[in-house]
Design a protein around this motif. Sequence first.
Motif, PDB file in Angstrom:
ATOM      1  N   THR A 115      -1.645  -5.617  -6.969  1.00 38.35           N
ATOM      2  CA  THR A 115      -1.731  -4.185  -7.273  1.00 38.35           C
ATOM      3  C   THR A 115      -0.880  -3.374  -6.308  1.00 38.35           C
ATOM      4  OG1 THR A 115      -3.948  -4.437  -8.205  1.00 38.35           O
ATOM      5  CG2 THR A 115      -3.307  -2.225  -7.499  1.00 38.35           C
ATOM      6  N   LEU A 116      -0.887  -3.770  -5.042  1.00 34.93           N
ATOM      7  CA  LEU A 116      -0.072  -3.068  -4.045  1.00 34.93           C
ATOM      8  C   LEU A 116       1.407  -3.110  -4.420  1.00 34.93           C
ATOM      9  CD1 LEU A 116       0.405  -1.685  -1.324  1.00 34.93           C
ATOM     10  CD2 LEU A 116       0.286  -3.942  -0.225  1.00 34.93           C
ATOM     11  N   LEU A 117       1.900  -4.251  -4.873  1.00 27.07           N
ATOM     12  CA  LEU A 117       3.321  -4.357  -5.217  1.00 27.07           C
ATOM     13  C   LEU A 117       3.671  -3.511  -6.444  1.00 27.07           C
ATOM     14  CD1 LEU A 117       3.321  -6.470  -3.033  1.00 27.07           C
ATOM     15  CD2 LEU A 117       4.648  -7.965  -4.532  1.00 27.07           C
ATOM     16  N   GLU A 118       2.776  -3.453  -7.411  1.00 23.18           N
ATOM     17  CA  GLU A 118       3.060  -2.589  -8.569  1.00 23.18           C
ATOM     18  C   GLU A 118       3.046  -1.119  -8.160  1.00 23.18           C
ATOM     19  OE1 GLU A 118       4.315  -3.896 -11.195  1.00 23.18           O
ATOM     20  OE2 GLU A 118       3.966  -5.812 -10.199  1.00 23.18           O
ATOM     21  N   ALA A 143      -8.056   7.755   2.235  1.00 25.73           N
ATOM     22  CA  ALA A 143      -7.639   8.060   0.867  1.00 25.73           C
ATOM     23  C   ALA A 143      -8.043   6.876   0.000  1.00 25.73           C
ATOM     24  CB  ALA A 143      -6.130   8.288   0.813  1.00 25.73           C
ATOM     25  N   VAL A 144      -9.062   7.072  -0.826  1.00 21.76           N
ATOM     26  CA  VAL A 144      -9.651   5.983  -1.604  1.00 21.76           C
ATOM     27  C   VAL A 144      -9.045   5.961  -3.002  1.00 21.76           C
ATOM     28  CG1 VAL A 144     -11.808   5.043  -2.529  1.00 21.76           C
ATOM     29  CG2 VAL A 144     -11.781   6.113  -0.257  1.00 21.76           C
ATOM     30  N   PHE A 145      -8.787   4.763  -3.520  1.00 21.17           N
ATOM     31  CA  PHE A 145      -8.198   4.620  -4.857  1.00 21.17           C
ATOM     32  C   PHE A 145      -8.924   3.529  -5.644  1.00 21.17           C
ATOM     33  CE2 PHE A 145      -5.788   2.098  -1.792  1.00 21.17           C
ATOM     34  CZ  PHE A 145      -5.821   0.832  -2.362  1.00 21.17           C
ATOM     35  N   ALA A 146      -8.824   3.600  -6.949  1.00 21.25           N
ATOM     36  CA  ALA A 146      -9.381   2.560  -7.820  1.00 21.25           C
ATOM     37  C   ALA A 146      -8.654   1.244  -7.540  1.00 21.25           C
ATOM     38  CB  ALA A 146      -9.237   2.951  -9.281  1.00 21.25           C
ATOM     39  N   ALA A 147      -9.412   0.204  -7.245  1.00 24.20           N
ATOM     40  CA  ALA A 147      -8.866  -1.013  -6.650  1.00 24.20           C
ATOM     41  C   ALA A 147      -7.728  -1.648  -7.443  1.00 24.20           C
ATOM     42  CB  ALA A 147      -9.979  -2.032  -6.441  1.00 24.20           C
ATOM     43  N   GLN A 148      -7.789  -1.636  -8.749  1.00 28.73           N
ATOM     44  CA  GLN A 148      -6.790  -2.352  -9.542  1.00 28.73           C
ATOM     45  C   GLN A 148      -5.898  -1.427 -10.366  1.00 28.73           C
ATOM     46  OE1 GLN A 148      -9.774  -5.192 -11.199  1.00 28.73           O
ATOM     47  NE2 GLN A 148      -8.554  -6.778 -10.216  1.00 28.73           N
ATOM     48  N   ASP A 149      -5.706  -0.205  -9.868  1.00 25.42           N
ATOM     49  CA  ASP A 149      -4.895   0.800 -10.555  1.00 25.42           C
ATOM     50  C   ASP A 149      -3.692   1.145  -9.683  1.00 25.42           C
ATOM     51  OD1 ASP A 149      -3.764   3.062 -11.667  1.00 25.42           O
ATOM     52  OD2 ASP A 149      -5.676   4.032 -12.124  1.00 25.42           O
ATOM     53  N   PRO A 150      -2.514   0.598  -9.987  1.00 23.09           N
ATOM     54  CA  PRO A 150      -1.337   0.872  -9.151  1.00 23.09           C
ATOM     55  C   PRO A 150      -1.011   2.362  -9.037  1.00 23.09           C
ATOM     56  CG  PRO A 150      -0.907  -0.960 -10.631  1.00 23.09           C
ATOM     57  CD  PRO A 150      -2.206  -0.368 -11.069  1.00 23.09           C
ATOM     58  N   ALA A 151      -1.173   3.125 -10.133  1.00 17.71           N
ATOM     59  CA  ALA A 151      -0.867   4.551 -10.083  1.00 17.71           C
ATOM     60  C   ALA A 151      -1.815   5.272  -9.129  1.00 17.71           C
ATOM     61  CB  ALA A 151      -0.959   5.153 -11.486  1.00 17.71           C
ATOM     62  N   ALA A 152      -3.090   4.882  -9.138  1.00 16.35           N
ATOM     63  CA  ALA A 152      -4.057   5.494  -8.230  1.00 16.35           C
ATOM     64  C   ALA A 152      -3.720   5.155  -6.782  1.00 16.35           C
ATOM     65  CB  ALA A 152      -5.470   5.025  -8.578  1.00 16.35           C
ATOM     66  N   LEU A 164       6.215   2.342  -7.778  1.00 20.04           N
ATOM     67  CA  LEU A 164       6.086   3.780  -8.041  1.00 20.04           C
ATOM     68  C   LEU A 164       6.330   4.612  -6.786  1.00 20.04           C
ATOM     69  CD1 LEU A 164       2.772   3.559 -10.147  1.00 20.04           C
ATOM     70  CD2 LEU A 164       5.134   3.605 -10.996  1.00 20.04           C
ATOM     71  N   LEU A 165       6.599   3.953  -5.662  1.00 19.70           N
ATOM     72  CA  LEU A 165       6.779   4.641  -4.377  1.00 19.70           C
ATOM     73  C   LEU A 165       8.151   4.281  -3.787  1.00 19.70           C
ATOM     74  CD1 LEU A 165       3.242   3.932  -2.855  1.00 19.70           C
ATOM     75  CD2 LEU A 165       4.134   6.206  -3.445  1.00 19.70           C
ATOM     76  N   ALA A 184      -0.692   4.492  -5.595  1.00 18.65           N
ATOM     77  CA  ALA A 184       0.495   5.267  -5.237  1.00 18.65           C
ATOM     78  C   ALA A 184       0.131   6.721  -4.940  1.00 18.65           C
ATOM     79  CB  ALA A 184       1.523   5.192  -6.366  1.00 18.65           C
ATOM     80  N   ALA A 185      -0.765   7.291  -5.753  1.00 17.43           N
ATOM     81  CA  ALA A 185      -1.181   8.681  -5.527  1.00 17.43           C
ATOM     82  C   ALA A 185      -1.926   8.811  -4.206  1.00 17.43           C
ATOM     83  CB  ALA A 185      -2.064   9.148  -6.686  1.00 17.43           C
ATOM     84  N   ALA A 186      -2.750   7.822  -3.869  1.00 17.25           N
ATOM     85  CA  ALA A 186      -3.494   7.863  -2.601  1.00 17.25           C
ATOM     86  C   ALA A 186      -2.542   7.799  -1.415  1.00 17.25           C
ATOM     87  CB  ALA A 186      -4.496   6.708  -2.545  1.00 17.25           C
ATOM     88  N   VAL A 187      -1.508   6.972  -1.499  1.00 15.51           N
ATOM     89  CA  VAL A 187      -0.532   6.885  -0.406  1.00 15.51           C
ATOM     90  C   VAL A 187       0.190   8.213  -0.238  1.00 15.51           C
ATOM     91  CG1 VAL A 187       1.665   5.838   0.282  1.00 15.51           C
ATOM     92  CG2 VAL A 187      -0.224   4.390  -0.516  1.00 15.51           C
ATOM     93  N   ARG A 188       0.579   8.847  -1.337  1.00 15.01           N
ATOM     94  CA  ARG A 188       1.265  10.138  -1.225  1.00 15.01           C
ATOM     95  C   ARG A 188       0.346  11.191  -0.604  1.00 15.01           C
ATOM     96  NH1 ARG A 188       4.105   8.878  -6.479  1.00 15.01           N
ATOM     97  NH2 ARG A 188       6.231   8.353  -5.819  1.00 15.01           N
ATOM     98  N   ARG A 189      -0.917  11.177  -1.030  1.00 13.42           N
ATOM     99  CA  ARG A 189      -1.880  12.116  -0.440  1.00 13.42           C
ATOM    100  C   ARG A 189      -2.046  11.853   1.062  1.00 13.42           C
ATOM    101  NH1 ARG A 189      -5.647  10.928  -3.501  1.00 13.42           N
ATOM    102  NH2 ARG A 189      -7.217   9.853  -2.255  1.00 13.42           N
ATOM    103  N   LEU A 190      -2.092  10.583   1.404  1.00 12.03           N
ATOM    104  CA  LEU A 190      -2.257  10.185   2.805  1.00 12.03           C
ATOM    105  C   LEU A 190      -1.086  10.681   3.649  1.00 12.03           C
ATOM    106  CD1 LEU A 190      -4.308   8.198   4.290  1.00 12.03           C
ATOM    107  CD2 LEU A 190      -2.513   6.495   4.086  1.00 12.03           C
ATOM    108  N   LEU A 191       0.121  10.518   3.143  1.00  8.04           N
ATOM    109  CA  LEU A 191       1.299  10.916   3.915  1.00  8.04           C
ATOM    110  C   LEU A 191       1.453  12.433   3.972  1.00  8.04           C
ATOM    111  CD1 LEU A 191       3.828   8.177   2.722  1.00  8.04           C
ATOM    112  CD2 LEU A 191       2.404   8.217   4.786  1.00  8.04           C
ATOM    113  N   GLN A 192       1.022  13.117   2.920  1.00  9.90           N
ATOM    114  CA  GLN A 192       1.076  14.583   2.932  1.00  9.90           C
ATOM    115  C   GLN A 192       0.061  15.182   3.897  1.00  9.90           C
ATOM    116  OE1 GLN A 192       0.472  15.519  -1.190  1.00  9.90           O
ATOM    117  NE2 GLN A 192       2.550  14.890  -1.802  1.00  9.90           N
ATOM    118  N   GLU A 193      -1.103  14.528   4.031  1.00  9.23           N
ATOM    119  CA  GLU A 193      -2.169  15.028   4.918  1.00  9.23           C
ATOM    120  C   GLU A 193      -2.374  14.062   6.086  1.00  9.23           C
ATOM    121  OE1 GLU A 193      -5.725  16.213   2.723  1.00  9.23           O
ATOM    122  OE2 GLU A 193      -4.559  16.096   0.873  1.00  9.23           O
ATOM    123  N   ARG A 194      -1.260  13.584   6.605  1.00  2.71           N
ATOM    124  CA  ARG A 194      -1.336  12.507   7.603  1.00  2.71           C
ATOM    125  C   ARG A 194      -2.148  12.878   8.837  1.00  2.71           C
ATOM    126  NH1 ARG A 194       0.977   9.981  11.911  1.00  2.71           N
ATOM    127  NH2 ARG A 194       1.132   7.702  11.675  1.00  2.71           N
TER     128      ARG A 194
END
Length: 399
Positions: A218-221, A322-331, A225-226, A333-343
Amino acid sequence: MRIGVDATSVRPGHSAGIEAFTYGLLNGLTDGPHELIVHVLNGTGDEWRQRVPSKRIGWSQVRTPLRTDNRIGRLLRRHTPRSAVTSVALRRTVNLVRQWNRSPAAGVDVTVYPFAAVPVHAEPSVIVLHDLRQLQPGLGSPGFAEVIRRNVAAAAAVVVSWPHPYEQAVRAFPEARDKIAMIPLPAFHAARQLPPTEPEPGLLVFPSSTAPLKNHATLLEAMALLPECRVVCPGPLVEPEASRLLARAASPDLRGRVSFPGFVSTEELASLYSRASAVVVPSLWEAASGAMLEAFSWGLPVACADSEPLLAQLEFTGADAAVFAAQDPAALAAAVRRLLQERQHYARASRAAGELLAARTWRDTAVDYVAVLDWVRSGRTGPMPRSSFAQTLLSGGNR
């Protein structure tokens, strides 16, 4: 007290968290007055002495057949159907063959087994039950589950490290409640004093073996998107998943941005943490994520899956991630972006959680283990000793 440790299930450079745990516990135990007899795989003695450089340990090297960490074993592991690998019949056969070369247990007061999924044969014994993943539908192995159930029944004491697996163990084995202890651990690779460096923009880290439950797929997918990020995933390359992940990482949309360097030294891992922008933990199951605890120690923001043990880990440390649905690559990716924006927010949350664990040392952990071992040696008279630090976490930790 003369303590035996059966570490024949731990292969240096291949055993991930259990390996780091065993090194840490042994180093903590060597600070005390007790004599240690440690059984390790034949041919690995020098590696163990480098990791635990104490002259107070008596090392015994044991020949173990049917290993999966050599060339033939890796090939078999890669090509054998999962239904066969996880079966009770195969596990019974492998264990029976290995018992012909089982490590001797004579002359010690109590024997510790760092990995609860190998059969115990010493009496009295203490098993370390890191988590109950093997008993989970879809995640575990019926063969290993059978071994764990037998070990819990046979052991004089059972030790788990964190609130979630402790509560699970008590529910799963109510008949063993009075011999189950919780002894928390330090971060395996805690922050070091290194020259200050600015985080490398977009550098993500996920230290872990490539076991399927770690959910690198899931991380690689999500990384597809990142495009602004890259990720380094140090840790043992476990087949068959490793080959699939390396092939995906070589695809045009990921090439050069996803790295699996294999097992790295503690110095290399420290360098990665010192440069990282964030830590990502997509695991489907953990006892407690060592990567997350290390991120707290380094004050690094964390994005993590919504799997039950990880959410419990956030709860008992009082951390925010930043919590995401475990098997959802889009979720993810969105969590990582949120994390970096609010680092800064997430970094502060990690530092606060890290402070809760900062005072915990391997010496503290060893003292708690020795109390349980001595209780076993003396015939388990009176109630089992309890770790005061464990009670802090069970009562709410950092909240």
